[in-house]
Design an enzyme around this catalytic site. Structure first.
Site, PDB file in Angstrom:
ATOM      1  N   GLU A  23       0.807  -1.226   0.000  1.00  0.00           N
ATOM      2  CA  GLU A  23       0.000   0.000   0.000  1.00  0.00           C
ATOM      3  C   GLU A  23       0.839   1.274   0.000  1.00  0.00           C
ATOM      4  O   GLU A  23       1.743   1.442   0.808  1.00  0.00           O
ATOM      5  CB  GLU A  23      -0.925   0.018   1.218  1.00  0.00           C
ATOM      6  N   LYS A  71      -8.674  -1.258   0.962  1.00  0.00           N
ATOM      7  CA  LYS A  71      -9.708  -1.837   1.814  1.00  0.00           C
ATOM      8  C   LYS A  71     -10.375  -2.921   0.997  1.00  0.00           C
ATOM      9  O   LYS A  71     -10.968  -2.653  -0.054  1.00  0.00           O
ATOM     10  CB  LYS A  71     -10.752  -0.796   2.256  1.00  0.00           C
TER      11      LYS A  71
END
Length: 422
Positions: free
Chosen positions: A225, A241
């Site tokens: 990420e 997510k």
């Protein structure tokens, strides 16, 4: 520093040699994209070693001091920021136990810098024969020795009870999403940080992998990420997510990927955080410039499929770079929303201080651009007290099934558990 450019036939071997060489210094770092295609990436890999000057601020002076440090030393500056810098930005506290003892923030101007783009190596150093010195290294591949007994701060049953209590806060309207994490830890008399990182990077290669050595403290990260990047006047954030396992074969893998892509709960979680990130970027952005370039796209990594969105903005050329980061810190994907109340409840429900976990590792360059990851899927090690840990978490919403959230945590823990298996 002088600059030297070289072409390398086997960049993988050169990276290994350079990392091995860098770890002989008290302070060093290595950032590796592992060959992942990223239209925003500036480098294939970065290695920095040795300290010309460094910045480790006193409590309460991190972000203001960092701005002054960057102005005084306009050069390539790697470093990290811990999650608990939230206390400097909001009226919050961090009172949970901590055996890792990382400083909240650390940056350094390196003596030696290696910037790799594909197979081109740029070396910035006062040592003209550095490329030859590194290239002459014989790469070693030490097997990982780990003698610790991994423990969890929460049992499965305790985790499920806490998730159910968090959902009560959601039902009352205190929050609508919270990232809840748990720690796994051990005392390790034998642990070679470099060998651990190499094994982790082989087990779970990721586009924002990093190795950071700060004397007796180590970060070994296989993060997928990006927290935030600035390139010229463009700012990019890519929150994750939504997680699904990889399949045993191509057919099963495609089914799992498609199921994630169509999962209403995961989509809702991602959209909530995208809204939060849009709000964070707006604080520094030119009016009307915040855009969602990708929403809920599926990216595949060796261990998992991830749902990732890309939010961008434009900033004025004179915008303070530290302010851009502080306006978005900590990253919404690791807090929840509303952000401040979620962080208050994180402190209440989690058993340990997060520290560098869910913080960020990255760099500023001399043009005031920057790129920082999110420290997840990472082993953290204090060599002095032999304490090693990793944390994993998931987003809790009212639609969450506590048992499934625990299963997701264990999926995210898979690579670290494999590295530390005996």
């Amino acid at each position: 520093m002088q600059s030297f450019d070289c072409i390398v036939d086997n960049i993988s071997i050169f990276k290994h040699k350079a990392l091995q060489w860098a770890t002989s210094f008290e302070v060093a770092c290595f950032f590796d994209s592992n060959g992942y295609e990223d239209r925003y990436s500036s480098y294939t890999a970065v290695i920095a070693a040795g300290v010309k000057t460094e910045f480790a601020p006193q409590p309460g002076e991190a972000f203001s001091g960092l701005g002054n440090f960057l102005k005084d030393h306009p050069s390539f500056t790697p470093g990290f920021m811990c999650y608990d810098l939230k206390n400097e930005l909001e009226s919050l506290r961090s009172e949970n136990p901590d055996l890792l003892h990382f400083p909240d923030m650390y940056f350094f101007v390196p003596q030696h810098l290696i910037l790799i783009k594909e197979n081109t190596v740029e070396i910035l150093s006062e040592q003209p024969a550095l490329f030859e010195e590194i290239n002459a290294c014989i790469p070693t591949f030490n097997s990982l020795q780990f003698d610790g007994e991994l423990q969890a701060t929460l049992s499965r049953e305790e985790y499920i009870r806490k998730v159910d209590r968090i959902k009560e806060h959601i039902l009352r309207g205190d929050i609508y999403e919270m990232n809840f994490c748990q720690q796994f830890y051990a005392k390790a008399e034998q642990l070679d940080p470099l060998a651990a990182f190499i094994k982790l990077n082989e087990t779970s290669p990721a586009p924002f992998s990093s190795f950071f050595k700060l004397r007796d403290k180590f970060i070994m990260s296989s993060s997928p990420e990006r927290f935030i990047k600035k390139s010229g006047t463009k700012v990019i954030s890519q929150p994750i997510k939504g997680t699904a396992p990889r399949g045993a074969n191509e057919t099963e893998d495609e089914l799992l990927k498609r199921t994630l892509q169509q999962n209403d709960k995961e989509i809702a979680e991602n959209v909530m955080i995208v809204d939060l990130v849009r709000n964070d970027l707006t604080k520094s952005a030119l009016p009307g410039s915040v855009k969602v370039e990708e929403l809920c796209e599926i990216y595949s990594f060796q261990q998992v499929h991830q749902m990732i969105s890309t939010v961008t903005s434009q900033v004025a050329r004179n915008t303070d770079v530290v302010e851009i980061i502080s306006n978005a810190f900590p990253m919404g994907s690791m807090t929840g929303a509303p952000k401040v109340r979620a962080m208050e409840l994180i402190e209440e429900f989690e058993e340990t201080k997060r520290g560098i976990y869910s913080g960020a590792v990255g760099y500023f360059d001399e043009q005031q651009n920057f790129d920082f990851n999110v420290v997840i899927r990472s082993l953290i090690y204090n060599q002095s007290n032999r304490f090693v840990s990793f944390q994993v978490g998931s987003a809790i919403t009212f639609a969450s099934d506590a048992a499934l959230e625990y299963k997701e945590c264990m999926l995210k823990a898979k690579a670290m558990l494999e590295v530390l298996s005996r």
